[in-house]
Design a protein around this motif. Sequence first.
Motif, short mmCIF file in Angstrom:
data_model
loop_
_atom_site.label_atom_id
_atom_site.label_comp_id
_atom_site.label_asym_id
_atom_site.label_seq_id
_atom_site.Cartn_x
_atom_site.Cartn_y
_atom_site.Cartn_z
N ARG A 184 -7.08 5.59 7.14
CA ARG A 184 -5.73 5.48 6.56
C ARG A 184 -5.41 4.05 6.15
O ARG A 184 -4.88 3.81 5.07
CB ARG A 184 -4.70 5.91 7.61
CG ARG A 184 -4.57 7.39 7.75
CD ARG A 184 -3.48 7.65 8.73
NE ARG A 184 -3.26 9.07 8.91
CZ ARG A 184 -2.24 9.54 9.60
NH1 ARG A 184 -1.38 8.70 10.15
NH2 ARG A 184 -2.07 10.83 9.73
N ALA A 185 -5.75 3.12 7.04
CA ALA A 185 -5.43 1.72 6.77
C ALA A 185 -6.10 1.26 5.49
O ALA A 185 -5.49 0.56 4.67
CB ALA A 185 -5.85 0.85 7.94
N VAL A 186 -7.37 1.68 5.28
CA VAL A 186 -8.06 1.24 4.07
C VAL A 186 -7.41 1.82 2.83
O VAL A 186 -7.13 1.09 1.87
CB VAL A 186 -9.55 1.66 4.12
CG1 VAL A 186 -10.24 1.19 2.87
CG2 VAL A 186 -10.21 1.06 5.32
N SER A 187 -7.14 3.16 2.85
CA SER A 187 -6.58 3.74 1.63
C SER A 187 -5.20 3.12 1.35
O SER A 187 -4.84 2.90 0.20
CB SER A 187 -6.48 5.25 1.75
OG SER A 187 -5.85 5.60 2.95
N GLN A 188 -4.48 2.81 2.41
CA GLN A 188 -3.16 2.19 2.23
C GLN A 188 -3.29 0.80 1.63
O GLN A 188 -2.59 0.44 0.69
CB GLN A 188 -2.48 2.12 3.59
CG GLN A 188 -1.12 1.48 3.56
CD GLN A 188 -0.46 1.57 4.93
OE1 GLN A 188 -0.87 2.34 5.78
NE2 GLN A 188 0.55 0.76 5.14
N GLY A 244 3.09 10.90 1.18
CA GLY A 244 4.26 10.24 0.61
C GLY A 244 3.96 8.78 0.32
O GLY A 244 4.33 8.24 -0.73
N LEU A 245 3.23 8.16 1.25
CA LEU A 245 2.88 6.76 1.12
C LEU A 245 2.02 6.52 -0.11
O LEU A 245 2.31 5.64 -0.93
CB LEU A 245 2.11 6.36 2.38
CG LEU A 245 1.51 4.97 2.43
CD1 LEU A 245 2.46 4.08 3.15
CD2 LEU A 245 0.19 5.01 3.15
N LEU A 246 0.96 7.34 -0.27
CA LEU A 246 0.06 7.13 -1.40
C LEU A 246 0.74 7.50 -2.72
O LEU A 246 0.54 6.83 -3.73
CB LEU A 246 -1.23 7.94 -1.22
CG LEU A 246 -2.07 7.47 -0.03
CD1 LEU A 246 -3.28 8.35 0.15
CD2 LEU A 246 -2.49 6.03 -0.20
N ILE A 277 4.66 5.74 -8.53
CA ILE A 277 5.89 5.04 -8.85
C ILE A 277 5.66 3.54 -8.99
O ILE A 277 5.94 2.94 -10.02
CB ILE A 277 6.97 5.31 -7.78
CG1 ILE A 277 7.26 6.80 -7.72
CG2 ILE A 277 8.25 4.53 -8.08
CD1 ILE A 277 8.22 7.20 -6.63
N LEU A 278 5.11 2.90 -7.94
CA LEU A 278 5.07 1.44 -7.95
C LEU A 278 4.10 0.90 -9.01
O LEU A 278 4.42 -0.06 -9.72
CB LEU A 278 4.68 0.92 -6.57
CG LEU A 278 5.68 1.20 -5.46
CD1 LEU A 278 5.25 0.55 -4.18
CD2 LEU A 278 7.06 0.70 -5.85
N ILE A 279 2.91 1.51 -9.13
CA ILE A 279 1.94 0.96 -10.08
C ILE A 279 2.41 1.12 -11.53
O ILE A 279 2.41 0.13 -12.29
CB ILE A 279 0.54 1.59 -9.86
CG1 ILE A 279 0.00 1.11 -8.52
CG2 ILE A 279 -0.41 1.22 -10.97
CD1 ILE A 279 -1.36 1.64 -8.17
N PRO A 280 2.88 2.32 -11.97
CA PRO A 280 3.39 2.41 -13.35
C PRO A 280 4.56 1.46 -13.60
O PRO A 280 4.60 0.76 -14.63
CB PRO A 280 3.85 3.87 -13.47
CG PRO A 280 3.11 4.59 -12.43
CD PRO A 280 2.86 3.63 -11.32
N LEU A 281 5.47 1.37 -12.62
CA LEU A 281 6.64 0.51 -12.80
C LEU A 281 6.23 -0.96 -12.93
O LEU A 281 6.73 -1.68 -13.80
CB LEU A 281 7.58 0.70 -11.60
CG LEU A 281 9.03 0.38 -11.84
CD1 LEU A 281 9.59 1.27 -12.93
CD2 LEU A 281 9.83 0.56 -10.57
N SER A 282 5.28 -1.38 -12.09
CA SER A 282 4.90 -2.79 -12.15
C SER A 282 4.13 -3.07 -13.44
O SER A 282 4.23 -4.18 -13.99
CB SER A 282 4.08 -3.18 -10.92
OG SER A 282 3.00 -2.33 -10.75
N LEU A 283 3.38 -2.07 -13.95
CA LEU A 283 2.69 -2.27 -15.23
C LEU A 283 3.68 -2.42 -16.38
O LEU A 283 3.53 -3.29 -17.23
CB LEU A 283 1.74 -1.10 -15.50
CG LEU A 283 0.38 -1.18 -14.81
CD1 LEU A 283 -0.39 0.10 -15.01
CD2 LEU A 283 -0.41 -2.35 -15.35
#
Lengths: 182, 331
Positions: free
Chosen positions: B142-146, B304-306, B312-318
């Motif tokens: 989990r830690a790695v994928s996170q 939910g985390l992934l 959400i975060l990756i498209p928004l930051s792009l």
Amino acid sequence: MISSTPIAAPPALLSADGLVGVIFLVMIGVTIIGGLIACNSERLVRAVAGLIVCFVGVAGLYYFLNSPFVAMMQVLIYVGAVAVTISFAIMLAAPEEQKKIGVSGPLIGPFGFGTAALIAGGFSVLAVRTEWPVIAKINDGSIKKIGIQLLTNYSMVFELISIVLLIAIIGALVIARVERKN
Amino acid sequence: MSLTLLNVIFAVVVAIAFAAANAAYLVWAERRGAARIQRRPGPNINGPFGLLQPPLDGIKLMAKQLIIPGGADKVLFIAAPVLAMYPAIMSFVTIPFSDTIVAHNINVGILMIFAFASTGSMSLIFAGWSSRNKYSMMSAVRAVSQSVAYEIPMLITTITVVMIAGSMDLMEIVHQQSRSILHWNIFPLLGNSHNILMPASFLIFFICTLAETNRAPFDLGEAESELVAGFHTEYGSMGFGLFFMGEYANIVIGACMTTILFLGGWSCPFGLFPGVWWFLLKLYLLIATFIWIRWTFPRTTIYGLLNLSWKILIPLSLVNLLLTAGLIKVF
């Protein structure tokens, strides 16, 4: 910019130059030890740990050679991304399985030693015989200078690397497809 | 002993002392904060306000026996807690607290901090794998994928700031923001960016910091209701102590980076009392927010985390990156 100077007498151990020399030797040692651990350990995760030690040693050498940007990229990409991805793959595959991986191949034994001796001897002769030019710092190593160089003088290399990455992605997709059909 | 060597030793000692002292006393702050939110007193017996609790806890942890479970990989088992602490200490080398208080400013400071931060997840992987425990193992995966998922939006957001500042030098980034409070990167209108999405950028960076430091609501790695204690299930005594301190040292680094990249570093609003305390004030306000969020939000699920990161975060930051690039070109 290029001038060849003879090697001066070794500096005192606790002077700035001497300490830098010690750090340089430590970095070379770290790289070699890491490589040996990576090649000789039976557990895959330990091999990854050795690989990381080796990468950190190489990053130290880059820093020593006045290119902090390359050193940091080495840590960021190889330790932070490649090593993490490798260990992720190991964990997803089969962490409990520990086959003893024997050494095999046609180069084992006298041939292997011969090849290693030839390469080591050749490099030693080259290192001793070559008159090494001392090159002054080309630029301050800032991001701007590196970026300009990458997109002007070295744009061919830059583009070729992106093609290599593209080929790698396509290759990964092809392998994944074949596996899925089976 | 030459002066250079003395300088180096001084910088190393100060960096380690600052990291360790912060880690120890943030544990106290967290326990007091949690107690206040849950309407109970918290540690208040030892010393005034319980301030002697961290050193006593340290002595207790060091006095305990370090138990290595049978079948564990001993070398990696011992190496993992050490690795948890070192990225934070390395990062303190280049973090500027004010114009003069910095151990060694290098022109790729941002890169250095993210390089070492990205190696932090190796400690979790080694701890989880070497423990020979199914729960630890799942926690490591989990830690790695996170960490892979949240490093991407974090780095994209950082690239946005680097584009605005035109430099990876942390000092230079703060200097660009120190003209007035409205030049801070969090504010969209004045300054170099003119990008109305900068507050969103700040939020993305802050959420990623929470996730990268494994803090609730993103502490899936040590979800105690599912995985016992995650990667540090098998660790006792100072091994556990080092993981705990490493978490808080990483929080300090995350808050330092947020302060430098978005809140103007040590620059003071309206020219009031310039000095290092503005940096510390912003830093500890952010850390207080970390503690506040941990005790008021429930833990998410791993899906939910992934989803939050990839959808959400990756498209928004792009989008934010493109918008910033366009606006820099226009103005």
